[in-house]
Design a protein around this motif. Sequence first.
Motif, PDB file in Angstrom:
ATOM      1  N   ASN A  81      -1.200  -1.672   8.410  1.00 55.73           N
ATOM      2  CA  ASN A  81      -2.159  -0.714   9.056  1.00 55.73           C
ATOM      3  C   ASN A  81      -1.628  -1.193  10.825  1.00 55.73           C
ATOM      4  O   ASN A  81      -2.210  -0.622  11.456  1.00 55.73           O
ATOM      5  N   ASP A  82      -1.564  -2.782  10.656  1.00 54.68           N
ATOM      6  CA  ASP A  82      -1.837  -3.350  12.185  1.00 54.68           C
ATOM      7  C   ASP A  82      -0.778  -2.649  12.758  1.00 54.68           C
ATOM      8  O   ASP A  82      -0.750  -2.390  14.295  1.00 54.68           O
ATOM      9  N   ILE A  83       0.566  -2.428  12.510  1.00 55.73           N
ATOM     10  CA  ILE A  83       1.614  -2.249  12.817  1.00 55.73           C
ATOM     11  C   ILE A  83       1.345  -1.144  13.786  1.00 55.73           C
ATOM     12  O   ILE A  83       2.539  -0.071  14.498  1.00 55.73           O
ATOM     13  N   VAL A  84       0.713   0.171  13.347  1.00 59.65           N
ATOM     14  CA  VAL A  84       1.031   1.476  13.524  1.00 59.65           C
ATOM     15  C   VAL A  84       0.340   1.360  15.544  1.00 59.65           C
ATOM     16  O   VAL A  84       0.329   1.869  16.355  1.00 59.65           O
ATOM     17  N   LEU A  85      -0.382  -0.160  15.511  1.00 58.41           N
ATOM     18  CA  LEU A  85      -0.749   0.255  16.700  1.00 58.41           C
ATOM     19  C   LEU A  85       0.333   0.066  18.008  1.00 58.41           C
ATOM     20  O   LEU A  85       0.531   0.774  18.821  1.00 58.41           O
ATOM     21  N   SER A  86       1.501  -0.891  17.684  1.00 58.91           N
ATOM     22  CA  SER A  86       2.688  -1.322  17.987  1.00 58.91           C
ATOM     23  C   SER A  86       3.756   0.044  18.080  1.00 58.91           C
ATOM     24  O   SER A  86       4.044   0.251  19.349  1.00 58.91           O
ATOM     25  N   LYS A 103       8.907   2.460   2.839  1.00 61.22           N
ATOM     26  CA  LYS A 103       7.820   0.777   2.699  1.00 61.22           C
ATOM     27  C   LYS A 103       6.606   1.127   1.373  1.00 61.22           C
ATOM     28  O   LYS A 103       5.819   0.254   1.202  1.00 61.22           O
ATOM     29  N   THR A 104       6.131   2.401   1.313  1.00 59.01           N
ATOM     30  CA  THR A 104       5.108   2.696   0.521  1.00 59.01           C
ATOM     31  C   THR A 104       5.324   4.233  -0.326  1.00 59.01           C
ATOM     32  O   THR A 104       6.216   4.532   0.218  1.00 59.01           O
ATOM     33  N   ASN A 105       3.731   4.050  -1.239  1.00 57.37           N
ATOM     34  CA  ASN A 105       4.266   5.173  -1.976  1.00 57.37           C
ATOM     35  C   ASN A 105       3.458   7.062  -0.869  1.00 57.37           C
ATOM     36  O   ASN A 105       3.238   6.400  -0.055  1.00 57.37           O
ATOM     37  N   LYS A 106       4.180   7.782  -1.607  1.00 52.47           N
ATOM     38  CA  LYS A 106       4.019   9.218  -0.893  1.00 52.47           C
ATOM     39  C   LYS A 106       2.397   9.369   0.219  1.00 52.47           C
ATOM     40  O   LYS A 106       1.856   9.121   1.555  1.00 52.47           O
ATOM     41  N   LYS A 111      -1.560   8.503   5.179  1.00 59.80           N
ATOM     42  CA  LYS A 111      -2.544   7.761   5.224  1.00 59.80           C
ATOM     43  C   LYS A 111      -2.372   7.183   6.346  1.00 59.80           C
ATOM     44  O   LYS A 111      -2.589   7.334   7.652  1.00 59.80           O
ATOM     45  N   LEU A 112      -1.309   6.593   6.209  1.00 62.62           N
ATOM     46  CA  LEU A 112      -0.524   5.369   7.866  1.00 62.62           C
ATOM     47  C   LEU A 112      -0.002   7.198   8.423  1.00 62.62           C
ATOM     48  O   LEU A 112      -0.144   6.362   9.854  1.00 62.62           O
ATOM     49  N   THR A 113       0.355   7.954   8.546  1.00 66.75           N
ATOM     50  CA  THR A 113       1.287   8.665   9.226  1.00 66.75           C
ATOM     51  C   THR A 113      -0.186   9.286  10.287  1.00 66.75           C
ATOM     52  O   THR A 113      -0.109   9.562  11.472  1.00 66.75           O
ATOM     53  N   GLN A 114      -1.077   9.921   9.216  1.00 68.12           N
ATOM     54  CA  GLN A 114      -2.809  10.348   9.856  1.00 68.12           C
ATOM     55  C   GLN A 114      -2.907   9.119  11.078  1.00 68.12           C
ATOM     56  O   GLN A 114      -3.579   9.307  11.849  1.00 68.12           O
TER      57      GLN A 114
END
Length: 179
Positions: A81-86, A103-106, A111-114
């Motif tokens: 979640n936090d790497i998104v900010l970087s 690193k994650t499932n689809k 959700k992370l891409t969103q």
Amino acid sequence: MQLGEHFFTSNELEKARKAYLEALKSTSPKIHSFAQYKLAWCDYNAGDYQGAITRFKDVIDYTEKMTQKGDKNALKGEALNDIVLSFVQIEATDEAIQYFESKTNKKRSHKLTQKLADVMAGSGKHDSAIKVYRRLIEGGPLEPEAPTYQNSIVKSYEQLRKRDLVFKEMRVLVSDFGP
């Protein structure tokens, strides 16, 4: 760790970093991964976004390794979640999306891409946000969220004051996602 936390909350990043580096030497997986996680935040707060990405990735890799050995650690989710900010700060959209997919499932990757797109739009990085929203739509044009992504593209063009593109994308919204 406590000393590092004290300095971190006091925004004394160099002292915090020194304490976390000492804690990183611990043989306890939880202390080691948490120290690495806090070092990533030190890098982020110091403006070293690439360094923060590297450290967050290290946390994720380390916790994956520990999970394989039977040690459950919740920091992987936090670090993702936090790497998104970087990634947002350096506008590394392609790298971020590829990393999430590896690193994650689809579902989690989506959700992370969103989140990446939403944070970019909220940070005024509208061109990058538009690029990510388009990828989300391409990845699932019939998904329930697709009209929301298209609407976010419209809003980003509005923020960029590109009226001709606002109207063009509004037509796409109506034609592709109307009743």
